[in-house]
Write an enzyme that holds these catalytic residues in place. Structure first.
Site, mmCIF file in Angstrom:
data_model
loop_
_atom_site.group_PDB
_atom_site.id
_atom_site.type_symbol
_atom_site.label_atom_id
_atom_site.label_comp_id
_atom_site.label_asym_id
_atom_site.label_seq_id
_atom_site.Cartn_x
_atom_site.Cartn_y
_atom_site.Cartn_z
ATOM 1 N N GLY A 10 -2.951 26.069 -1.003
ATOM 2 C CA GLY A 10 -3.184 27.513 -0.997
ATOM 3 C C GLY A 10 -4.435 27.784 -1.806
ATOM 4 O O GLY A 10 -4.463 27.546 -3.022
ATOM 5 N N GLY A 12 -6.089 30.742 -2.053
ATOM 6 C CA GLY A 12 -6.317 32.188 -2.158
ATOM 7 C C GLY A 12 -6.631 32.590 -3.588
ATOM 8 O O GLY A 12 -7.324 31.854 -4.315
ATOM 9 N N GLY A 15 -4.842 30.243 -6.176
ATOM 10 C CA GLY A 15 -5.402 28.893 -6.013
ATOM 11 C C GLY A 15 -6.798 28.780 -6.618
ATOM 12 O O GLY A 15 -7.143 27.771 -7.251
ATOM 13 N N ASP A 34 -6.379 24.532 2.001
ATOM 14 C CA ASP A 34 -5.996 25.781 2.662
ATOM 15 C C ASP A 34 -6.141 25.571 4.166
ATOM 16 O O ASP A 34 -6.918 24.701 4.610
ATOM 17 C CB ASP A 34 -6.882 26.949 2.205
ATOM 18 C CG ASP A 34 -6.195 28.303 2.404
ATOM 19 O OD1 ASP A 34 -5.782 28.920 1.400
ATOM 20 O OD2 ASP A 34 -6.042 28.730 3.576
ATOM 21 N N ARG A 83 2.575 40.176 -1.917
ATOM 22 C CA ARG A 83 3.123 41.505 -1.598
ATOM 23 C C ARG A 83 2.027 42.537 -1.436
ATOM 24 O O ARG A 83 0.954 42.423 -2.014
ATOM 25 C CB ARG A 83 3.989 41.993 -2.752
ATOM 26 C CG ARG A 83 5.286 41.305 -2.840
ATOM 27 C CD ARG A 83 6.200 42.081 -3.762
ATOM 28 N NE ARG A 83 6.019 41.758 -5.170
ATOM 29 C CZ ARG A 83 6.603 42.425 -6.151
ATOM 30 N NH1 ARG A 83 7.345 43.488 -5.882
ATOM 31 N NH2 ARG A 83 6.438 42.070 -7.397
ATOM 32 N N ARG A 89 9.610 41.227 -3.157
ATOM 33 C CA ARG A 89 9.290 39.809 -2.952
ATOM 34 C C ARG A 89 10.104 39.257 -1.782
ATOM 35 O O ARG A 89 9.635 38.413 -1.031
ATOM 36 C CB ARG A 89 9.594 39.017 -4.225
ATOM 37 C CG ARG A 89 8.702 39.410 -5.402
ATOM 38 C CD ARG A 89 9.110 38.643 -6.660
ATOM 39 N NE ARG A 89 8.278 38.973 -7.807
ATOM 40 C CZ ARG A 89 8.564 39.941 -8.689
ATOM 41 N NH1 ARG A 89 9.645 40.692 -8.538
ATOM 42 N NH2 ARG A 89 7.763 40.154 -9.724
ATOM 43 N N ILE A 119 4.765 28.327 -6.636
ATOM 44 C CA ILE A 119 4.483 29.681 -7.137
ATOM 45 C C ILE A 119 4.784 30.726 -6.059
ATOM 46 O O ILE A 119 5.060 31.884 -6.346
ATOM 47 C CB ILE A 119 3.001 29.799 -7.595
ATOM 48 C CG1 ILE A 119 2.658 28.710 -8.623
ATOM 49 C CG2 ILE A 119 2.714 31.178 -8.161
ATOM 50 C CD1 ILE A 119 1.257 28.828 -9.211
ATOM 51 N N SER A 120 4.726 30.324 -4.789
ATOM 52 C CA SER A 120 4.882 31.271 -3.673
ATOM 53 C C SER A 120 6.212 32.029 -3.744
ATOM 54 O O SER A 120 7.237 31.463 -4.123
ATOM 55 C CB SER A 120 4.837 30.519 -2.341
ATOM 56 O OG SER A 120 3.828 29.536 -2.333
ATOM 57 N N HIS A 176 13.450 35.268 -10.003
ATOM 58 C CA HIS A 176 12.187 36.009 -10.128
ATOM 59 C C HIS A 176 12.250 37.241 -9.223
ATOM 60 O O HIS A 176 11.586 37.334 -8.213
ATOM 61 C CB HIS A 176 11.023 35.100 -9.727
ATOM 62 C CG HIS A 176 9.672 35.719 -9.921
ATOM 63 N ND1 HIS A 176 9.257 36.250 -11.110
ATOM 64 C CD2 HIS A 176 8.637 35.864 -9.072
ATOM 65 C CE1 HIS A 176 8.017 36.711 -10.973
ATOM 66 N NE2 HIS A 176 7.615 36.491 -9.749
HETATM 67 O O1 TXD Z 1 4.846 34.248 -10.689
HETATM 68 C C1 TXD Z 1 4.861 34.034 -9.515
HETATM 69 N N1 TXD Z 1 5.615 33.058 -9.030
HETATM 70 C C2 TXD Z 1 4.020 34.820 -8.599
HETATM 71 C C3 TXD Z 1 4.014 34.493 -7.216
HETATM 72 C C4 TXD Z 1 3.235 35.879 -9.105
HETATM 73 C C5 TXD Z 1 2.358 36.518 -8.261
HETATM 74 C C6 TXD Z 1 2.227 36.185 -6.859
HETATM 75 N N2 TXD Z 1 3.113 35.184 -6.407
HETATM 76 C C7 TXD Z 1 3.064 34.693 -5.020
HETATM 77 O O2 TXD Z 1 2.101 33.642 -4.920
HETATM 78 C C8 TXD Z 1 2.629 35.670 -3.972
HETATM 79 O O3 TXD Z 1 3.685 36.544 -3.631
HETATM 80 C C9 TXD Z 1 2.260 34.737 -2.844
HETATM 81 O O4 TXD Z 1 3.419 34.342 -2.119
HETATM 82 C C10 TXD Z 1 1.669 33.526 -3.565
HETATM 83 C C11 TXD Z 1 0.160 33.409 -3.484
HETATM 84 O O5 TXD Z 1 -0.463 34.549 -4.002
HETATM 85 P P1 TXD Z 1 -2.046 34.778 -3.869
HETATM 86 O O6 TXD Z 1 -2.362 36.053 -4.543
HETATM 87 O O7 TXD Z 1 -2.773 33.538 -4.230
HETATM 88 O O8 TXD Z 1 -2.138 34.993 -2.274
HETATM 89 P P2 TXD Z 1 -3.433 34.829 -1.319
HETATM 90 O O9 TXD Z 1 -4.662 35.173 -2.027
HETATM 91 O O10 TXD Z 1 -3.106 35.533 -0.046
HETATM 92 O O11 TXD Z 1 -3.471 33.258 -1.039
HETATM 93 C C12 TXD Z 1 -2.537 32.611 -0.254
HETATM 94 C C13 TXD Z 1 -3.265 31.522 0.483
HETATM 95 C C14 TXD Z 1 -4.314 32.041 1.506
HETATM 96 O O12 TXD Z 1 -5.592 31.541 1.193
HETATM 97 C C15 TXD Z 1 -3.815 31.525 2.840
HETATM 98 O O13 TXD Z 1 -4.854 31.147 3.737
HETATM 99 C C16 TXD Z 1 -2.999 30.313 2.397
HETATM 100 O O14 TXD Z 1 -2.321 30.746 1.241
HETATM 101 N N3 TXD Z 1 -2.063 29.843 3.398
HETATM 102 C C17 TXD Z 1 -1.768 28.545 3.544
HETATM 103 N N4 TXD Z 1 -2.188 27.480 2.863
HETATM 104 C C18 TXD Z 1 -1.723 26.287 3.248
HETATM 105 N N5 TXD Z 1 -0.861 26.124 4.274
HETATM 106 C C19 TXD Z 1 -0.411 27.183 4.967
HETATM 107 N N6 TXD Z 1 0.444 27.016 5.986
HETATM 108 C C20 TXD Z 1 -0.880 28.461 4.614
HETATM 109 N N7 TXD Z 1 -0.663 29.705 5.089
HETATM 110 C C21 TXD Z 1 -1.386 30.539 4.340
#
Ligand code: TXD
Length: 321
Positions: A10, A12, A15, A34, A83, A89, A119-120, A176
């Site tokens: 990931g 994003g 990451g 990613d 979100r 969540r 973390i997701s 969480h």
């Molecule tokens: O404390 C905690 N656990 C959290 C969790 C606090 C805040 C946010 N938290 C969760 O982390 C949030 O609800 C999301 O489920 C994740 C990731 O958050 P982020 O803000 O980094 O999300 P982004 O910026 O959308 O990044 C997610 C990336 C994005 O670049 C996608 O292209 C990628 O995930 N993605 C994938 N990567 C690999 N493989 C697959 N299949 C895939 N699908 C999407």
């Protein structure tokens, strides 16, 4: 000693910050994976180009293929949607479960010996799913939530008391979600109970309790507060920092006691579920769970939170995951 290899699945918001923090702290070489082409390559190139200024010597690589994570010691997973305002969540369950299943298959194939931090969201369900699909030993699969929730709680306490956050120790247990359990009785300022400090400040027990209740409530809703302000996604700096604290404890075998979403085998009267509890993290992953004695009110809050986790996991299983 060979440098550790860390795969970040990931690329994003979280990451990207994870990559930068790992580089700045020189915790190991990074492969940022990613599915979006060029995105992880762009982020790692950008961060690597700060190496002279920051003075770090680690390799950073972007990847769109799982084979590049081969041999990783540690995998941190943020793949999945965040979100948007108004979402819980749990609303992310179906979308992110599909993603987590594919991630677990990729990690299982190419990094079968890694320790994994997820973390997701929805966190507890995603950790459960990853472990189920990968078949990894439960102590090598864990989730990050409690370090962040506890840091948020500690921050609010520090602001309220006007005392450095470095001297605040407070823990949040449970799932969480909105049912998480900030442990008020154990919260302290270098050993002095926070409630005692509040009673001294307000000279009124009822007022002190009211102030604490408000901080507990803000902690439970803290993720949503950030989502509402950002509008396009969720918190990412603090979740990344929190995962790095866990990663460092594992990679450097620090054996820190950190609130971790860990698999329970009867501890805290929970059997066979992943829930946030105090755990010692070291080179073997979750090395020990520390069972605290909870009073009736705390145990019932934890039971309530565990029930929410169970019900989400059951929903996920009903959906075929
Ligand atoms: O404390 C905690 N656990 C959290 C969790 C606090 C805040 C946010 N938290 C969760 O982390 C949030 O609800 C999301 O489920 C994740 C990731 O958050 P982020 O803000 O980094 O999300 P982004 O910026 O959308 O990044 C997610 C990336 C994005 O670049 C996608 O292209 C990628 O995930 N993605 C994938 N990567 C690999 N493989 C697959 N299949 C895939 N699908 C999407």
């Amino acid at each position: 000693m060979a440098r550790k290899k860390i795969a970040l699945i990931g690329g994003g918001q979280i990451g990207g910050v994870l990559t930068q923090l790992i580089a700045q702290k020189q915790l190991g070489d990074v492969v940022l994976f990613d599915i979006v082409e060029d995105l992880p390559q762009g982020k790692t190139l950008d961060i690597a180009e700060a190496s002279r200024v920051d003075g770090f010597d680690v390799n950073l690589k972007g990847a769109n293929e799982y084979k590049d994570i081969a041999g990783s010691d540690l995998v941190i997973i943020t793949a999945g949607l965040p979100r948007k305002p108004g979402m819980s969540r749990d609303d992310l369950l179906v979308t992110n479960a599909k993603i987590m299943k594919s991630v677990a298959e990729g990690v299982k194939e190419f990094a079968p010996n890694a320790i994994v931090i997820i973390i997701s969201n929805p966190l507890d369900a995603m950790v459960t799913l990853f472990q189920k699909v990968s078949g990894f030993p439960t102590h090598k699969v864990m989730g990050q939530a409690g370090v962040l929730d506890s840091s948020r709680f500690s921050t609010f306490i520090a602001w309220e008391l006007g005392i450095s956050v470095k001297d605040i120790n407070a823990m949040v247990l449970g799932g969480h979600g909105d049912t998480m359990v900030p442990l008020v009785r154990y919260a302290n300022v270098n050993g002095v109970p926070v409630m005692e400090m509040l009673e001294r400040k307000y000279k009124d027990a009822a007022k002190a309790k009211e102030v604490m209740d408000a901080m507990v409530q803000r902690t439970k809703m803290a993720g949503g507060e950030v989502v509402k302000l950002l509008k396009t996604g969720s918190a990412f700096y603090s979740p990344a920092s929190s995962a790095i604290a866990m990663a460092a404890s594992i990679l450097l075998d620090e054996k820190r006691l950190l609130p971790t979403c860990a698999y329970l085998n009867g501890e805290f009267s929970v059997d066979g579920y992943y829930v946030g509890v105090p755990a010692v993290l070291g080179e073997n992953g979750v090395e020990r769970i520390i069972e605290l004695s909870l009073d009736a009110e705390e145990q019932s809050a934890l039971d309530n939170s565990v029930a929410a986790v169970k019900s989400l996991v059951e929903d996920m299983e009903r959906l075929g995951f």
